[in-house]
Design a protein around this motif. Structure first.
Motif, PDB file in Angstrom:
ATOM      1  N   TYR A  70     -60.714  -7.416   9.708  1.00  0.00           N
ATOM      2  CA  TYR A  70     -60.205  -6.798  11.089  1.00  0.00           C
ATOM      3  C   TYR A  70     -60.240  -5.428  11.114  1.00  0.00           C
ATOM      4  CZ  TYR A  70     -58.009  -6.144  15.606  1.00  0.00           C
ATOM      5  OH  TYR A  70     -57.649  -5.876  17.166  1.00  0.00           O
ATOM      6  N   ALA A  71     -61.052  -4.550  11.481  1.00  0.00           N
ATOM      7  CA  ALA A  71     -61.283  -3.065  11.528  1.00  0.00           C
ATOM      8  C   ALA A  71     -60.958  -2.439  12.966  1.00  0.00           C
ATOM      9  CB  ALA A  71     -62.557  -2.656  11.104  1.00  0.00           C
ATOM     10  N   ILE A  72     -60.182  -1.285  12.816  1.00  0.00           N
ATOM     11  CA  ILE A  72     -59.738  -0.612  13.987  1.00  0.00           C
ATOM     12  C   ILE A  72     -60.015   0.727  13.673  1.00  0.00           C
ATOM     13  CG2 ILE A  72     -58.066  -2.421  14.694  1.00  0.00           C
ATOM     14  CD1 ILE A  72     -56.097  -0.497  13.798  1.00  0.00           C
ATOM     15  N   ASP A  73     -60.018   1.762  14.922  1.00  0.00           N
ATOM     16  CA  ASP A  73     -60.093   3.160  14.730  1.00  0.00           C
ATOM     17  C   ASP A  73     -59.534   3.622  16.084  1.00  0.00           C
ATOM     18  OD1 ASP A  73     -62.050   4.997  12.966  1.00  0.00           O
ATOM     19  OD2 ASP A  73     -61.527   5.980  14.618  1.00  0.00           O
ATOM     20  N   LEU A  74     -59.098   4.783  16.053  1.00  0.00           N
ATOM     21  CA  LEU A  74     -58.482   5.520  17.133  1.00  0.00           C
ATOM     22  C   LEU A  74     -59.348   6.032  18.013  1.00  0.00           C
ATOM     23  CD1 LEU A  74     -55.867   6.548  18.682  1.00  0.00           C
ATOM     24  CD2 LEU A  74     -55.950   8.433  17.141  1.00  0.00           C
TER      25      LEU A  74
END
Length: 283
Positions: A70-74
């Motif tokens: 699960y990849a997230i970025d601002l």
């Protein structure tokens, strides 16, 4: 017999839709990180600061069909060049890895509404995203918040401790950006806080993490040094000259340092500090 980094990178690129020699070097580097972190097959991973997804793809390959990333970025979908994050996400989600990854953009991990159940993941990964953070306090807030989500933490970031003359240009371009960030000359440049390894170590320990391994890796043919130098040379002289709250002597020093950067083609990337840690105590 384990496949070579080169063979594995070729497979990652084929399965994820990445192309080009520059990206291949970045994929190879991230596979070396996954090896250094000892990521297990079948693991569930939360990746913070995924950017265009090179680490996401390397991790998805490493955890295999039974794992999940699960990849997230601002940043939002329009951020990034030459490929923005939205385009990269779409390509990865429709790739061979699409059924073992999820990518969410515009996510502030410190928002109180963003949360998971305890031990939802086996690892939390922060790969080459620490210098984008606004402060040491922000890093500590993140390391403390993620502590309940996974028992293991993996971190990688450029190491400012120069080991060769060729790395000096990369260091100087990063240092100039970090100094200018203190005067808030722009919200659009990459580097906001330069962390040294001992600062990362201190933050990990203070937030309840016990470091179990550390490595210094070379980034080989990664082009990050060239990109940072070009950004500083092309955009910072005007930004610095226009800024009214930077002291005149500091302006002159920064402009002189930019002039001394020279030819970016001769630059080498800094070494990379990579660490793994385990959660201390109860959550």
């Amino acid at each position: 017999m384990q496949k070579s980094i080169e063979e594995r990178a070729k497979e990652v690129m084929h399965l994820s839709g990445f192309t080009g020699d520059i990206t291949r070097s970045r994929i190879e580097h991230r596979l070396r990180l996954a090896d250094a972190w000892k990521i297990f097959y079948g693991s569930r991973i939360l990746e913070i600061g995924c950017g265009q997804g090179e680490t996401t793809a390397a991790l998805a390959y490493t955890v295999g069909e039974d794992g999940f990333v699960y990849a997230i970025d601002l940043a939002d979908e329009n951020y990034g060049s030459p490929e923005n994050l939205g385009t990269a996400r779409e390509r990865l989600m429709f790739s061979h890895f699409g059924d073992r990854i999820n990518i969410d953009l515009g996510v502030n991990i410190l928002n109180s509404s963003f949360d998971f159940e305890p031990n939802s993941f086996g690892y939390v990964v922060l790969s080459h995203c620490l210098w984008y953070l606004s402060s040491q306090e922000e890093l500590r807030d993140i390391l403390f918040k993620v502590r309940k989500w996974a028992p293991r933490l993996c971190i990688a970031e450029w190491d400012p401790r120069v080991t060769t003359l060729g790395q000096y240009q990369h260091f100087m371009s990063a240092n100039i950006q970090a100094i200018c960030e203190a005067y808030h000359i722009s919200d659009h440049f990459n580097i906001k806080t330069m962390f040294y390894p001992h600062e990362i170590e201190n933050a990990m320990f203070a937030c309840g993490w016990d470091i179990t391994s550390e490595d210094t890796l070379e980034a080989y043919d990664c082009q990050d040094a060239l990109w940072e130098i070009d950004i500083v040379k092309e955009m910072f002289p005007r930004k610095i000259s226009e800024q009214k709250n930077i002291p005149v002597k500091l302006k002159r020093l920064l402009l002189s340092q930019i002039y001394s950067l020279g030819d970016a083609e001769a630059a080498e990337p800094l070494p990379v500090f990579a660490a793994t840690a385990e959660r201390i105590g109860e959550i």
